[in-house]
Design an enzyme around this catalytic site. Structure first.
Site, mmCIF file in Angstrom:
data_model
loop_
_atom_site.group_PDB
_atom_site.id
_atom_site.type_symbol
_atom_site.label_atom_id
_atom_site.label_comp_id
_atom_site.label_asym_id
_atom_site.label_seq_id
_atom_site.Cartn_x
_atom_site.Cartn_y
_atom_site.Cartn_z
ATOM 1 N N CYS A 7 78.361 18.583 21.116
ATOM 2 C CA CYS A 7 78.000 17.363 20.390
ATOM 3 C C CYS A 7 76.758 16.784 21.076
ATOM 4 C CB CYS A 7 79.174 16.379 20.332
ATOM 5 S SG CYS A 7 79.617 15.611 21.900
ATOM 6 N N ARG A 13 83.232 13.641 20.874
ATOM 7 C CA ARG A 13 83.709 14.736 20.026
ATOM 8 C C ARG A 13 83.956 16.027 20.776
ATOM 9 N NH1 ARG A 13 78.966 14.259 15.722
ATOM 10 N NH2 ARG A 13 77.944 13.624 17.649
ATOM 11 N N ASP A 120 80.512 11.105 14.334
ATOM 12 C CA ASP A 120 80.472 10.619 15.707
ATOM 13 C C ASP A 120 81.149 9.251 15.782
ATOM 14 O OD1 ASP A 120 79.919 10.015 18.330
ATOM 15 O OD2 ASP A 120 77.747 10.272 18.143
#
Length: 156
Positions: A7, A13, A120
């Site tokens: 990420c 994440r 996100d």
């Protein structure tokens, strides 16, 4: 088989994805499969975000030992499967030499039938983190199903 989840900051994440995948790999008894994570703009040594830590605790997953690490050409070359959270992460993986083994997590999990990125949750409330965790768990289950099928003898 080394899997790298990627990420941006490696604090939300990909951290949750690494923990989820590690748990599912152990539950399924997938020998020789190991999950790790990195970020395209990670601050080396940063801890998991507060939201990720709290949702991890809710789900009996301790993310407190995690320390962020930046994505590098070396990490890309050391891993067999690179799973990105969004298209710009995928582009970065490919630019660092990961073409042919890099996928958007949702594409890999659904065998190309879906291309939605994993949103996100950074800066969001706990419900956003919970939603992201649940989405990651669903997609990682599918990804491990695909990986297990590919590793089985006689499966193409």
């Amino acid at each position: 088989m080394r899997i790298l989840f990627v990420c941006t900051g490696n604090t939300c994440r990909s951290v949750m994805a690494e923990a989820i995948a590690s748990r599912l790999i152990a539950e399924r008894g997938l020998q020789g499969v190991h999950a790790e994570s990195a970020g395209t703009a990670a601050w080396e040594g940063a801890a998991a975000s507060d939201g990720a830590l709290l949702v991890g605790m809710e789900r009996s997953t301790d993310l407190s030992p995690h320390r962020a690490r930046p994505l590098s050409r070396e990490l890309v070359s050391e891993h067999d499967l690179l799973l990105a959270m969004s298209p710009h992460h995928l582009e970065r993986l490919e630019a660092l030499g990961g073409r042919g083994k890099s996928y958007l997590l949702t594409d890999y999990a659904s065998r190309g039938a879906r291309a939605d990125p994993i949103g996100d949750p950074f800066g969001g409330d706990l419900d956003q983190y919970r939603h992201t965790y649940d989405q990651l768990e669903e997609e990682i289950r599918r990804a491990l199903d695909r990986l297990a099928a590919q590793r089985s003898p006689g499966v193409s």
